[in-house]
Design an enzyme around this catalytic site. Sequence first.
Site, PDB file in Angstrom:
ATOM      1  N   GLY A 131      83.945  57.412  17.108  1.00  0.00           N
ATOM      2  CA  GLY A 131      83.044  57.000  17.203  1.00  0.00           C
ATOM      3  C   GLY A 131      82.529  56.891  19.497  1.00  0.00           C
ATOM      4  O   GLY A 131      83.173  57.218  20.560  1.00  0.00           O
TER       5      GLY A 131
ATOM      6  N   ARG B 144      76.187  56.258  26.477  1.00  0.00           N
ATOM      7  CA  ARG B 144      77.036  55.940  25.790  1.00  0.00           C
ATOM      8  C   ARG B 144      78.383  56.671  26.437  1.00  0.00           C
ATOM      9  O   ARG B 144      78.599  57.400  26.885  1.00  0.00           O
ATOM     10  CB  ARG B 144      77.456  56.017  24.361  1.00  0.00           C
ATOM     11  CG  ARG B 144      76.239  55.499  23.687  1.00  0.00           C
ATOM     12  CD  ARG B 144      75.492  55.894  22.375  1.00  0.00           C
ATOM     13  NE  ARG B 144      77.143  54.734  21.307  1.00  0.00           N
ATOM     14  CZ  ARG B 144      76.874  53.728  20.866  1.00  0.00           C
ATOM     15  NH1 ARG B 144      75.750  52.326  20.933  1.00  0.00           N
ATOM     16  NH2 ARG B 144      77.972  53.099  20.425  1.00  0.00           N
TER      17      ARG B 144
ATOM     18  N   HIS C 149      47.766  71.004   1.123  1.00  0.00           N
ATOM     19  CA  HIS C 149      46.551  70.754   2.047  1.00  0.00           C
ATOM     20  C   HIS C 149      46.287  69.930   1.712  1.00  0.00           C
ATOM     21  O   HIS C 149      46.620  69.393   0.194  1.00  0.00           O
ATOM     22  CB  HIS C 149      46.025  71.756   2.306  1.00  0.00           C
ATOM     23  CG  HIS C 149      44.517  70.955   3.303  1.00  0.00           C
ATOM     24  ND1 HIS C 149      44.048  71.332   4.180  1.00  0.00           N
ATOM     25  CD2 HIS C 149      43.247  70.886   2.730  1.00  0.00           C
ATOM     26  CE1 HIS C 149      43.077  70.146   5.057  1.00  0.00           C
ATOM     27  NE2 HIS C 149      42.643  70.020   4.110  1.00  0.00           N
TER      28      HIS C 149
END
Length: 473
Positions: free
Chosen positions: A147, A274, A446
């Site tokens: 990560g 990051r 709809h």
Amino acid sequence: MAESIRETEVLVIGAGPGGYPAAIMAADHGKKVLLVDQDPKLGGVCLNRGCIPSKALLHVAKLIRETRESADHGLTFGEPQLDLDKLRGFVGNKVISKMNSGISSLVKGRQIDTIRAKAIFESPNTVRLEGETNGLIRFQYCVIATGSVPAMPKAFAIGDPRVMDSTGALLLPDVPKSLLVVGGGYIGLEIGSVYSALGTNVTVVEFADRLLPLADSDLVKPLHDRLAKHFEAIYLKTSVESIEAKPEGILAKLKGDGAPASVMFDRVLVSVGRRPNSVGIGLDKAGISVDERGFIVVDPQRRTTVPNIYAIGDVAGDPGLAHKATAEAKVAVESILGEKTEWAPRTIPAVIYTDPELAWCGSTERELKAANIPHEVRKFPWQASGRATSLARPEGLTKLIVDPESQRILGLGIVGVGAGDLISEGVLAIEMGAVARDLADSIHPHPTLSETIMEAADLALGATVHLPRMKKG
């Protein structure tokens, strides 16, 4: 005495939205899997300190906004009363912990061994563990899914807890009277929206000439306009020259269009991006290459420069999105299994979970113009949507981009309530190579917001019944 070595077929390093799916997929195909992560709980940054807690807090922020705005509909509530401890408990115990338990159950059900430790490569086939469990692991294949972490430029790393990254901000240490958000990207805007709804005066400073620079400006405008009503200030083409800790707050010196020279804030959120978690894990000892930004270099199968080691998710390059990591996990495991596979998505959707939400997939108009690629743009304003009108949220816009000759769908952008849930229709259309008529001729229920996609496709074909007819030429 020789150090014991544990053996496994597949080692997965990192238990976030890339790592734990990779471990589960490999185990489902009969592989012996070890899952190593430093966190005490599975799920990675996304679950424990990112995507999930921020979305839980954004839901609460939306509820607060809706109760305040409901008076316009003839329904009046009292001013929301905030119990900060209870809110933290909701996020931590009822959201994060529940999902932690779910992932743990899935992993245990596959007989996947999990180890809480840091894995550091010693060779292309071994790692050393440092943490609650120590020792060596020898593997046949490895998937790196470590990560990323919030970037904190040195100028802002002044050692004061009132200067936060996204991780610190999501802990909700308090509700400050004022908050400076450095960076007008999705993290800053999402967290800023939470604090604003809770009662904080939020100021956003963005160096670019608009918020969310990667998105098309016409999609950003409705979001900007709404945020401007709730935030104290939004300063574009502005930089934070310095911050200084004072007893009474954090003094920020600003430079830019219309911005004051200096302002005192109770807290500062630094949200300028990051960086990949690729440092300090021994990649050089394994022979794994990284690029100039620290991302691990991978091929279309997600293999690193060492053929038996794979990398997925944030550590393997942009975009840093959880769903991209999960999709890459599938490719990496298929490659490990010897299947013919490659990472070749036509589009990866992006969603900003502000209010209104903003989402897009495929090519943006900005990208197509920069590349001089022919395209046509058709926009359906939500003022013409019955569903948006009934929700009193007509500020939205659905934007379809098609190839002028083939009418093949090149991109879809949506800003408005629930845009993140609507965008997947565009993803499917692009992946399937659909043309505008495919969307236009697909009957949409709809009244729904999804009809706006059909109506935009009608516009690409010439006209839609709910807008004035376009002038030819």
